[in-house]
Structure formats: structure tokens, C-alpha cells
Design a protein around this motif. Structure first.
Motif, PDB file in Angstrom:
ATOM      1  N   SER A  33       0.849  -1.183   0.000  1.00 60.05           N
ATOM      2  CA  SER A  33       0.000   0.000   0.000  1.00 60.05           C
ATOM      3  C   SER A  33       0.882   1.229   0.000  1.00 60.05           C
ATOM      4  CB  SER A  33      -0.907   0.007   1.233  1.00 60.05           C
ATOM      5  OG  SER A  33      -1.562   1.250   1.376  1.00 60.05           O
ATOM      6  N   SER A  34       0.415   2.286  -0.660  1.00 66.19           N
ATOM      7  CA  SER A  34       1.157   3.544  -0.654  1.00 66.19           C
ATOM      8  C   SER A  34       0.633   4.484   0.421  1.00 66.19           C
ATOM      9  CB  SER A  34       1.056   4.220  -2.021  1.00 66.19           C
ATOM     10  OG  SER A  34      -0.301   4.472  -2.344  1.00 66.19           O
ATOM     11  N   THR A  35      -0.384   4.049   1.152  1.00 68.09           N
ATOM     12  CA  THR A  35      -0.980   4.878   2.185  1.00 68.09           C
ATOM     13  C   THR A  35      -0.173   4.782   3.470  1.00 68.09           C
ATOM     14  OG1 THR A  35      -3.169   4.478   1.251  1.00 68.09           O
ATOM     15  CG2 THR A  35      -3.060   5.343   3.508  1.00 68.09           C
ATOM     16  N   LYS A  36       0.258   5.913   3.958  1.00 65.42           N
ATOM     17  CA  LYS A  36       1.066   5.939   5.172  1.00 65.42           C
ATOM     18  C   LYS A  36       0.229   5.495   6.362  1.00 65.42           C
ATOM     19  CE  LYS A  36       3.933   9.045   7.942  1.00 65.42           C
ATOM     20  NZ  LYS A  36       4.412  10.441   8.101  1.00 65.42           N
ATOM     21  N   ALA A  37       0.829   4.628   7.180  1.00 66.38           N
ATOM     22  CA  ALA A  37       0.142   4.133   8.375  1.00 66.38           C
ATOM     23  C   ALA A  37       0.060   5.244   9.425  1.00 66.38           C
ATOM     24  CB  ALA A  37       0.869   2.921   8.937  1.00 66.38           C
ATOM     25  N   SER A  38      -0.805   5.046  10.396  1.00 66.74           N
ATOM     26  CA  SER A  38      -0.973   6.037  11.456  1.00 66.74           C
ATOM     27  C   SER A  38       0.297   6.135  12.295  1.00 66.74           C
ATOM     28  CB  SER A  38      -2.161   5.643  12.347  1.00 66.74           C
ATOM     29  OG  SER A  38      -1.959   4.344  12.891  1.00 66.74           O
ATOM     30  N   ASP A  39       0.408   7.224  13.049  1.00 67.91           N
ATOM     31  CA  ASP A  39       1.626   7.512  13.797  1.00 67.91           C
ATOM     32  C   ASP A  39       1.984   6.402  14.777  1.00 67.91           C
ATOM     33  OD1 ASP A  39       3.667   9.495  13.923  1.00 67.91           O
ATOM     34  OD2 ASP A  39       2.976  10.061  15.925  1.00 67.91           O
ATOM     35  N   ASP A  40       0.970   5.762  15.367  1.00 62.81           N
ATOM     36  CA  ASP A  40       1.249   4.708  16.342  1.00 62.81           C
ATOM     37  C   ASP A  40       1.794   3.439  15.681  1.00 62.81           C
ATOM     38  OD1 ASP A  40      -1.427   4.500  15.230  1.00 62.81           O
ATOM     39  OD2 ASP A  40      -1.691   2.784  16.568  1.00 62.81           O
ATOM     40  N   LYS A  41       1.748   3.365  14.346  1.00 63.47           N
ATOM     41  CA  LYS A  41       2.302   2.219  13.619  1.00 63.47           C
ATOM     42  C   LYS A  41       3.695   2.517  13.053  1.00 63.47           C
ATOM     43  CE  LYS A  41      -1.584  -0.122  13.962  1.00 63.47           C
ATOM     44  NZ  LYS A  41      -1.682  -1.321  14.834  1.00 63.47           N
ATOM     45  N   GLN A  42       4.184   3.725  13.257  1.00 57.91           N
ATOM     46  CA  GLN A  42       5.466   4.128  12.674  1.00 57.91           C
ATOM     47  C   GLN A  42       6.631   3.684  13.561  1.00 57.91           C
ATOM     48  OE1 GLN A  42       5.804   5.415   9.636  1.00 57.91           O
ATOM     49  NE2 GLN A  42       3.574   5.337   9.379  1.00 57.91           N
ATOM     50  N   THR A  43       6.841   2.368  13.608  1.00 55.85           N
ATOM     51  CA  THR A  43       7.917   1.760  14.385  1.00 55.85           C
ATOM     52  C   THR A  43       8.742   0.849  13.492  1.00 55.85           C
ATOM     53  OG1 THR A  43       6.669   1.818  16.473  1.00 55.85           O
ATOM     54  CG2 THR A  43       8.478   0.242  16.320  1.00 55.85           C
ATOM     55  N   LEU A  44      10.042   1.011  13.544  1.00 49.58           N
ATOM     56  CA  LEU A  44      10.951   0.144  12.789  1.00 49.58           C
ATOM     57  C   LEU A  44      11.735  -0.711  13.761  1.00 49.58           C
ATOM     58  CD1 LEU A  44      12.171  -0.482   9.912  1.00 49.58           C
ATOM     59  CD2 LEU A  44      14.031   1.066  10.574  1.00 49.58           C
ATOM     60  N   ARG A  45      11.718  -2.033  13.540  1.00 51.63           N
ATOM     61  CA  ARG A  45      12.471  -2.977  14.379  1.00 51.63           C
ATOM     62  C   ARG A  45      13.721  -3.391  13.615  1.00 51.63           C
ATOM     63  NH1 ARG A  45       7.742  -7.188  14.764  1.00 51.63           N
ATOM     64  NH2 ARG A  45       7.794  -6.576  12.563  1.00 51.63           N
ATOM     65  N   TYR A  46      14.879  -2.943  14.111  1.00 50.41           N
ATOM     66  CA  TYR A  46      16.136  -3.082  13.370  1.00 50.41           C
ATOM     67  C   TYR A  46      17.166  -3.815  14.233  1.00 50.41           C
ATOM     68  CZ  TYR A  46      19.856  -1.725  10.128  1.00 50.41           C
ATOM     69  OH  TYR A  46      20.882  -1.742   9.210  1.00 50.41           O
ATOM     70  N   PRO A  47      17.820  -4.862  13.689  1.00 47.09           N
ATOM     71  CA  PRO A  47      18.759  -5.636  14.494  1.00 47.09           C
ATOM     72  C   PRO A  47      20.210  -5.191  14.316  1.00 47.09           C
ATOM     73  CG  PRO A  47      18.340  -6.799  12.460  1.00 47.09           C
ATOM     74  CD  PRO A  47      17.570  -5.495  12.379  1.00 47.09           C
ATOM     75  N   VAL A  48      20.996  -5.309  15.380  1.00 42.64           N
ATOM     76  CA  VAL A  48      22.448  -5.188  15.296  1.00 42.64           C
ATOM     77  C   VAL A  48      23.049  -6.324  16.127  1.00 42.64           C
ATOM     78  CG1 VAL A  48      22.428  -2.687  14.985  1.00 42.64           C
ATOM     79  CG2 VAL A  48      22.643  -3.633  17.294  1.00 42.64           C
ATOM     80  N   VAL A  49      24.316  -6.592  15.882  1.00 44.18           N
ATOM     81  CA  VAL A  49      24.993  -7.617  16.668  1.00 44.18           C
ATOM     82  C   VAL A  49      25.318  -7.053  18.043  1.00 44.18           C
ATOM     83  CG1 VAL A  49      27.063  -9.032  16.904  1.00 44.18           C
ATOM     84  CG2 VAL A  49      25.947  -8.829  14.685  1.00 44.18           C
ATOM     85  N   GLY A  50      24.782  -7.679  19.062  1.00 39.22           N
ATOM     86  CA  GLY A  50      25.110  -7.370  20.444  1.00 39.22           C
ATOM     87  C   GLY A  50      25.311  -8.698  21.139  1.00 39.22           C
ATOM     88  N   ASP A  51      26.528  -9.092  21.325  1.00 39.27           N
ATOM     89  CA  ASP A  51      26.817 -10.452  21.807  1.00 39.27           C
ATOM     90  C   ASP A  51      27.654 -10.411  23.077  1.00 39.27           C
ATOM     91  OD1 ASP A  51      27.086 -13.185  21.975  1.00 39.27           O
ATOM     92  OD2 ASP A  51      28.596 -13.335  20.395  1.00 39.27           O
ATOM     93  N   PRO A  52      27.009 -10.209  24.240  1.00 40.52           N
ATOM     94  CA  PRO A  52      25.561 -10.085  24.483  1.00 40.52           C
ATOM     95  C   PRO A  52      25.068  -8.640  24.402  1.00 40.52           C
ATOM     96  CG  PRO A  52      26.712 -10.215  26.555  1.00 40.52           C
ATOM     97  CD  PRO A  52      27.769 -10.311  25.498  1.00 40.52           C
ATOM     98  N   ASP A  53      25.983  -7.685  24.218  1.00 39.29           N
ATOM     99  CA  ASP A  53      25.625  -6.273  24.172  1.00 39.29           C
ATOM    100  C   ASP A  53      26.433  -5.632  23.048  1.00 39.29           C
ATOM    101  OD1 ASP A  53      24.636  -3.766  24.823  1.00 39.29           O
ATOM    102  OD2 ASP A  53      25.147  -3.898  26.944  1.00 39.29           O
ATOM    103  N   ILE A  54      26.050  -4.439  22.612  1.00 42.07           N
ATOM    104  CA  ILE A  54      26.933  -3.720  21.696  1.00 42.07           C
ATOM    105  C   ILE A  54      28.219  -3.388  22.450  1.00 42.07           C
ATOM    106  CG2 ILE A  54      25.203  -2.786  20.140  1.00 42.07           C
ATOM    107  CD1 ILE A  54      25.228  -0.197  21.789  1.00 42.07           C
ATOM    108  N   ASN A  55      29.282  -3.187  21.696  1.00 46.21           N
ATOM    109  CA  ASN A  55      30.578  -2.976  22.332  1.00 46.21           C
ATOM    110  C   ASN A  55      30.626  -1.670  23.109  1.00 46.21           C
ATOM    111  OD1 ASN A  55      33.338  -4.011  22.656  1.00 46.21           O
ATOM    112  ND2 ASN A  55      33.941  -2.190  21.515  1.00 46.21           N
ATOM    113  N   THR A  56      29.966  -0.628  22.583  1.00 45.77           N
ATOM    114  CA  THR A  56      29.937   0.665  23.266  1.00 45.77           C
ATOM    115  C   THR A  56      28.816   1.515  22.709  1.00 45.77           C
ATOM    116  OG1 THR A  56      31.251   2.627  23.857  1.00 45.77           O
ATOM    117  CG2 THR A  56      31.544   1.744  21.640  1.00 45.77           C
TER     118      THR A  56
END
Length: 565
Positions: A33-56
Motif C-alpha cells: 500500500s502507498s498509504t502511510k500508516a498512522s503515527d502509532d504504527k510508525q515503528t521500525l524494528r532493526y537488528p544489530v549484533v550485540g553479543d551479548p551487548d553492543i561494544n559501546t
């Protein structure tokens, strides 16, 4: 179907589903869909390596891509690099140089604040740069700022501060930085987080633990910290006080994972909106909506500590390099996801040398016969009667995914098959490997390890001088900092690099870097393996998310990303 449903309703439901499927297929990665979702749906879940945490989470200390991602989202500096790795003003509104390129004056944008509303002035900028260089901060990457006049005096403890001498704040809107020599790459060095601005109030209040309280207003970037949970992740929310183009999304969840395989599984379980694609799954995912591939300026390599036997002998190092068939490793273990390479400077960077070869003029397929020959010569020179007399050899590495582990295991097998040398494998976490490699400088605490480098800025100095010149933070394998037979040749390379750093003629400068790179490869300063691409999946309802060749999203580019329905 559920009991009691009428056939006409079922037919209408099917037609609706068919319409949605056709829209999804036709839209590709642009989403259903090209229709922008409502503000409460504007969340991005993005991964990084944290083994077990990010280095700094401290900009003054960061030296890995995964820690750099959230830092770049929360903190900013005078300048940044855009999607094409071109320098762009950030906190600075403008800049100019004078005094033959030795003095740089920056005018700040008006009304700058940290995310909590505290004013951000020129004093905060010079404080942050000075803090990184100050030995009390214990930054192993302060060398990015070595052009600042007096750097060695402050980092060596001879003076207490550079504020007032080479770091000046004549008024709240003006920053003046004096450097020790003209350098074509000075602005690029300021794009690295070691010069990013931190809130002095937080640092002085909480000391070394200040990043645990960064939600109190530590940065001035497009995102601010709502919550930092060690070993789990960072919850970031839109910084409405950001001076640039603000994110359309409301929330960015940066979630820590052990490796890329676990990220991929989480994406399949609908727990993430982005994931790198492991090499094993690459072919099946290429036709998936949301698949993207970006060539990146990353070289994976093996380093050998010049202060540890048997790698204090050049011919033994060359034998290890020539025994590897990089073409076969990339084809089999890495599923052709990357490009075999003999280079330090990757393709796509200024200074890339198409004519560069591996040691003794070899290609990326290696040369088993030459490997055996130079090994025999090296053993004799070093006083070993046979390979059985060699000390135990261990390769230490962090496995980003299973294919990565398979590749390093296959390399060890090639050494066993071609050279008759057994190499032990030591698998460690990302933070552990960073600690170990930092500690190798000027000592023999680590023998041989796998590492990688991704461009901080588009200049050969970032690849060659930072690794091979004397006293550099990343000269962890002690190139030119030893007492070997061929040390004089290494010192010549270092002189050539220092000459190239100051050379004003662009053509001559690149020629000097090319010559130094070839000699460093002949010396096996690095044992390059491959140049990488990043293949990743993005949810089809996430619009305009693309990584640049640093695997980052420039600050103002967050304003282009949003979630559709």
C-alpha cells in the motif's frame, strides 16, 4: 470456512484477498500500500549484533559497525557523510579553511540543542573533541583526530587540554580547529563519531557510566533514547528538537542479536522489519519482495602479529597467504555472496588499484607450489627443522554466521593440506575479539585473527595509514614496530604513507598509496580474503530504507523512511 458464513461472503473475501495479493506482487519492495500508516504504527524494528551487548554506546570509543548504527542515530558532529559518502555540513552551517589549510573555522547552525533541550554551543563541540583525545577517556580510536595540532601532547599526557590552543570557541556559534599539517581528508575524519558532540553535563555527572543515562539528553541527532536495556536493545523515539529533516517514524527499536543467522530467523518469525540474509539463504531470497543488495566498502582479512612466532618471518607469512584459494572459499562456503580480493583498498574507493596482485605476483586463487617453496625457505631462515618444530598456531575469530565459520574452517583445512600445518580455531564473541585485538599493539597477546574493515570515509588514508603507519591505533599487528629482517622495508612503506597523506597533487598522492599498498600486501601486512556486499530483506510496508556503502543511514535520510498500511 467458519460455520454460518454465506457463500457470497466467502466469494467477496476471496476477491479481496486476490486484490491484495496482486497489489503486493505488483508493488515489489515498495509495499502492498502507498498509504502511510498512522503515527502509532510508525515503528521500525532493526537488528544489530550485540553479543551479548553492543561494544559501546560512546562515540569516543566506537570501532565496530554494529555499535556505530545506534550511535549515528542519536549523536551528530560538525559534518557527516551522505548516501554517496560526500561530506555534508551537519551541526555546522558552513566551514572555511585559512592559514594554508592549517586553520578550519566552522559556523554552527542557530539554536542548536541536545535532545533534552539543553543548549548546544561551540564549547560543547571543542569539549567533545578534546575529551576523545584525553587519555583519561581511554579511547583506542582517538587517532581519527590525530591531525588536531597538539594531539600527541594531549594523548601522551604532556598537556592537560587543547581547548584554548588548537580547539577554540571564540563565540557560541564559532568553532576553530587548528591542525598540524594540510590534509585533503581532514573533513572526512570529522565525519567519524570520535568528533561527535556529547553532553558534558551527563559525562561529568555519571562518569564512565554516562551512556546508561543518555535518555537524559546525551545527543542531538534525529533520534533520542527512551530506554537502553543492556543485553537486549535500545528503544529510540523521534527527536522533535532535531535541527534537520525529522524522521517520519515515531520509534526505532534497535534489537541486539548474537549473529546474522538469529536475525534472519527473527525476521521470518515476524519479529523484525529488516535482516541481513545469510549466504546459505541467499539464492532463495533473491526473488523475495523487499530483497536488496548493496556493494559495500568492506574487506575481510586475516592479521598476523609480527611480534609472535612464527609470523616474525616474511616467508612463513607469505606461505600462509599463498596456500589459500580465495576463489574456492567464496564459491563454496560463502555461496558467491562476495568477491575474492587481494586488496586493502576496496573497489569503489578512490585509490583502488586494478593492477595489484597478491604476494609474489599471485592471484586470488593462490599458488600451492609457491606456498610450499616459500614455507621451506622460511622454516630454514627461522631455524625450524620442519613444520613439526613450529609453535602451536591459533586463529581467533568471531563467526558472524554459519557460512562465515565454514569459510574460516575451510581456510584452516587448506593450511593443513597444503602446508602440513595444523591451525587451531578459537571462536570468541565480538566484544572479546575487539578487546583482544586492541591489546595486541606492541605485544604478543594474540597470534593470528580474522578482522574486517568498512570505510569510515572515502580516502585511502583511512585504509592504509590508519593500519600500517607507526603508532596508529589500528596497527595492532605491529607492522614496522618490530625487529625483523625486513623491518627496514616496512619503515619505507610508512614513510611513503606519511608522504602521501600530505601530498597535494592528487595523481601523485594516489600513486604513493598504490605503491605502499602493494608492498604491504607483499609483506602480508593484511591477508585479504574478500570484499563484501550486504544482502538484506526489508518488510514491504517499510518505504525508502536503503543502506549506504558504510551500512549506515545518514541522519537526514531518516526523514524519507516511513511505514505504510
Amino acid at each position: 470456512m467458519e460455520p454460518g458464513k454465506k457463500p457470497v461472503l466467502f466469494l467477496m473475501t476471496c476477491l479481496c484477498l486476490l486484490t491484495m495479493l496482486l497489489a503486493a506482487c505488483g508493488g515489489g519492495s515498495s509495499g502492498p500500500s502507498s498509504t502511510k500508516a498512522s503515527d502509532d504504527k510508525q515503528t521500525l524494528r532493526y537488528p544489530v549484533v550485540g553479543d551479548p551487548d553492543i561494544n559501546t554506546f560512546d562515540p569516543a570509543l566506537v570501532q565496530d559497525t554494529d555499535s556505530n548504527f545506534p550511535i549515528q542515530a542519536v549523536f551528530t558532529g560538525l559534518v557527516t557523510l551522505d548516501a554517496n559518502l560526500q561530506v555534508k555540513p551537519q551541526l555546522a552551517e558552513s566551514y572555511q579553511q585559512s592559514d594554508g589549510g592549517l586553520t578550519w573555522t566552522f559556523k554552527l547552525k542557530p539554536n542548536l540543542t541536545f535532545s533534552n533541550g539543553d543548549k548546544l554551543t561551540s564549547e560543547d563541540v571543542v569539549y567533545s573533541i578534546n575529551r576523545t583525545i584525553d587519555p583519561a577517556t581511554k579511547s583506542s580510536v582517538s587517532g581519527y583526530l590525530q591531525l588536531v595540532k597538539g594531539y600527541k601532547d594531549l594523548s601522551g599526557g604532556k598537556v592537560k587540554t587543547l581547548i584554548g590552543t588548537s580547539l577554540l570557541a571564540p563565540d557560541p556559534q564559532t568553532v576553530v580547529i587548528k591542525i598540524s599539517q594540510p590534509a585533503a581528508y581532514f573533513l572526512q575524519t570529522l565525519s567519524y563519531p570520535t568528533s561527535y558532540v556529547v553532553n558534558k553535563k551527563l559525562v561529568e555527572k555519571y562518569g564512565a557510566q554516562w551512556t546508561d543515562h543518555v535518555e537524559e539528553g546525551g545527543g542531538a541527532g534525529p533520534w533520542k533514547v527512551e530506554k537502553y536495556t543492556h543485553n537486549k536493545g535500545l528503544e529510540l523515539v523521534r527527536n522533535d528538537a532535531y535541527y534537520g529533516a525529522k524522521p517520519q517514524m515515531k520509534r526505532l527499536s534497535v534489537i541486539f542479536y548474537k549473529d546474522q543467522d538469529s536475525m534472519y530467523r527473527a525476521f521470518q518469525a515476524q519479529q523484525l522489519d529488516f535482516t541481513p540474509v545469510p549466504s546459505t539463504n541467499l539464492e532463495q531470497e533473491r526473488s523475495t519482495p523487499g530483497f536488496k543488495e548493496t556493494p559495500i566498502l568492506t574487506i575481510r582479512y586475516i592479521a598476523m602479529n609480527y611480534l609472535v612466532k612464527p609470523f616474525d618471518n616474511i616467508k612463513i607469512r607469505q606461505a600462509f597467504a599463498l596456500a589459500i584459494n580465495k576463489d574456492l572459499i567464496v564459491q563454496s562456503a560463502m555461496k558467491n555472496a562476495f568477491t575474492p580480493s587481494n586488496h586493502v583498498i576496496p573497489k569503489g574507493m578512490p585509490g583502488y588499484d586494478e593492477n595489484l596482485t597478491g604476494p609474489l605476483g599471485t592471484g586470488t586463487q593462490g599458488d600451492a607450489n609457491k606456498a610450499k617453496q616459500v614455507l621451506a625457505e622460511g622454516l630454514k631462515e627461522a631455524g625450524y627443522a620442519s613444520v613439526s618444530a613450529l609453535p602451536p598456531i591459533t586463529l581467533t575469530f568471531y563467526p558472524r554466521n554459519q557460512n562465515f565459520k565454514d569459510a574460516l574452517t575451510a581456510i584452516a583445512q587448506m593450511w593443513q593440506t597444503t602446508l602440513g600445518i595444523k591451525v587451531n580455531i578459537d571462536v570468541v564473541t565480538r566484544p572479546k575479539l575487539l578487546d583482544l585485538t586492541t591489546a595486541t599493539k606492541n605485544n604478543g597477546s594474540l597470534q593470528m585473527w580474522q578482522a574486517g574493515w568498512n570505510a569510515d570515509y572515502p580516502d585511502p588514508q583511512d585504509w592504509l595509514t590508519l593500519f600500517f603507519d607507526k603508532g596508529q591505533d589500528y596497527n595492532q599487528f605491529n607492522y614496522g614496530q618490530n625487529k625483523m629482517q625486513d623491518t627496514s622495508a616496512q619503515l619505507d612503506v610508512q614513510k611513503k604513507l606519511e608522504q602521501a597523506d600530505q601530498e597535494q597533487d592528487a595523481t601523485k598522492r594516489m600513486q604513493l598509496y598504490n605503491e605502499a599498498e602493494q608492498q604491504a600486501i607483499n609483506d602480508v601486512g593484511w591477508l585479504p580474503l574478500w570484499q563484501e556486499k550486504v544482502q538484506y530483506l526489508v518488510r514491504t510496508n517499510v518505504q525508502n530504507l536503503s543502506l549506504n556503502s558504510q551500512q549506515l543511514i545518514p541522519p537526514d535520510d531518516w526523514s524519507k523512511i516511513y511505514i505504510t498500511q
